[in-house]
Design a protein around this motif. Structure first.
Motif, PDB file in Angstrom:
ATOM      1  N   TYR A 270      55.966  42.888  89.102  1.00 11.47           N
ATOM      2  CA  TYR A 270      56.745  43.973  89.686  1.00 11.47           C
ATOM      3  C   TYR A 270      55.915  45.253  89.783  1.00 11.47           C
ATOM      4  O   TYR A 270      55.934  45.960  90.796  1.00 11.47           O
ATOM      5  N   SER A 271      55.158  45.558  88.724  1.00  6.85           N
ATOM      6  CA  SER A 271      54.356  46.784  88.734  1.00  6.85           C
ATOM      7  C   SER A 271      53.252  46.712  89.780  1.00  6.85           C
ATOM      8  O   SER A 271      52.903  47.732  90.387  1.00  6.85           O
TER       9      SER A 271
ATOM     10  N   VAL B 153      50.836  46.923  82.613  1.00  8.39           N
ATOM     11  CA  VAL B 153      51.521  47.302  83.842  1.00  8.39           C
ATOM     12  C   VAL B 153      50.557  48.134  84.675  1.00  8.39           C
ATOM     13  O   VAL B 153      49.665  48.794  84.144  1.00  8.39           O
TER      14      VAL B 153
ATOM     15  N   GLY C 285      57.262  41.569  84.733  1.00  6.52           N
ATOM     16  CA  GLY C 285      57.029  43.004  84.736  1.00  6.52           C
ATOM     17  C   GLY C 285      55.696  43.380  85.359  1.00  6.52           C
ATOM     18  O   GLY C 285      55.605  44.348  86.123  1.00  6.52           O
ATOM     19  N   LEU C 286      54.655  42.616  85.058  1.00  8.24           N
ATOM     20  CA  LEU C 286      53.342  42.900  85.637  1.00  8.24           C
ATOM     21  C   LEU C 286      53.349  42.684  87.151  1.00  8.24           C
ATOM     22  O   LEU C 286      52.798  43.481  87.915  1.00  8.24           O
TER      23      LEU C 286
ATOM     24  N   ASP D 252      50.806  41.758  79.132  1.00  4.23           N
ATOM     25  CA  ASP D 252      51.605  42.890  78.653  1.00  4.23           C
ATOM     26  C   ASP D 252      51.163  44.217  79.258  1.00  4.23           C
ATOM     27  O   ASP D 252      51.566  45.284  78.790  1.00  4.23           O
TER      28      ASP D 252
ATOM     29  N   GLN E 112      57.119  39.481  80.491  1.00  8.37           N
ATOM     30  CA  GLN E 112      55.932  40.305  80.690  1.00  8.37           C
ATOM     31  C   GLN E 112      55.282  39.982  82.038  1.00  8.37           C
ATOM     32  O   GLN E 112      54.825  40.874  82.759  1.00  8.37           O
TER      33      GLN E 112
ATOM     34  N   PHE F 135      64.418  42.551  86.176  1.00 12.96           N
ATOM     35  CA  PHE F 135      63.197  42.654  86.956  1.00 12.96           C
ATOM     36  C   PHE F 135      63.342  41.913  88.276  1.00 12.96           C
ATOM     37  O   PHE F 135      62.874  42.359  89.319  1.00 12.96           O
TER      38      PHE F 135
END
Length: 208
Positions: free
Chosen positions: A63-64, A145, A60-61, A143, A57, A14
């Motif tokens: 990044y999204s 996105v 990832g969030l 958790d 997580q 990520f």
């Protein structure tokens, strides 16, 4: 050991993805540029400072949020005990995304250790110590996105009128659990969030 190793690989991937795109590439475009700051969301998500799945997580969030070109601001609300903060920093986990550090509220009630207390506690700490420039706050879970930009006007959000997802699977929480476990908190009339007399532990204001 394998699980920890895999988690750190995910974090590294990520991080590479984030580093590979400039801020200009991830900036909102089109009609979203015409939104004023006050009409946008400040996205926040409460999470504990643990070096496990909660960490990747979070990456990832974040990044999204950038990948979807989400307008507005983004802040991780990090519930972290004083004695754990240095280890979290040393692991390089403190600066992976915009972060507001708060105390841990897991033991807010000394008779009841409950991680979800951090949801309300971190948000309250943030709004008490920070003045967000946006008029609206979008509260997420780590958790989740973001797959497309979210704008308050598209969701029907108005001053004094909150909007939330429907959690139908939680139907049936209108019982005596609150009376048994938190009798010191009296029932309240929250007409904007559920049926008359609902208590603070009713999920989503969904009647039984």
């Amino acid at each position: 050991m394998t699980q920890v190793h895999s988690s750190w690989i995910s974090i590294a991937l990520f991080t590479v993805l984030l580093a590979g795109r400039s801020c200009s590439e991830l900036r909102p475009t089109g009609r979203l540029d015409k939104q004023t700051e006050g009409e946008l969301f400040h996205a926040v998500f409460p999470v504990e400072c643990k070096l496990n799945s909660l960490l990747w997580q979070s990456v990832g969030l974040w990044y999204s949020f950038r990948k979807a070109r989400m307008p507005g601001s983004f802040t991780r609300l990090l519930a972290c005990k004083e004695e754990n903060r240095q280890d979290f920093k040393d692991a390089g986990a403190m600066d992976i995304c915009p972060t507001h550090v708060t105390p841990s509220y897991t033991h807010f009630n000394r008779h009841d250790a409950y991680g979800p207390y951090n949801m309300a506690g971190t948000v309250l700490h943030w709004v008490t110590h920070v003045q967000p420039k946006e008029k609206y706050v979008l509260i997420l879970d780590s958790d989740m996105v973001i797959i497309r930009p979210l704008v308050p006007s598209d969701l029907g959000v108005l001053p004094g009128h909150a909007v939330a997802a429907h959690y139908g699977y939680l139907k049936g929480v209108n019982d005596d659990l609150a009376q048994r476990h938190i009798p010191e908190i009296s029932p309240r009339n929250d007409s904007l969030a559920g049926p008359f007399g609902r208590r603070s532990d009713q999920a989503g204001g969904t009647p039984a």
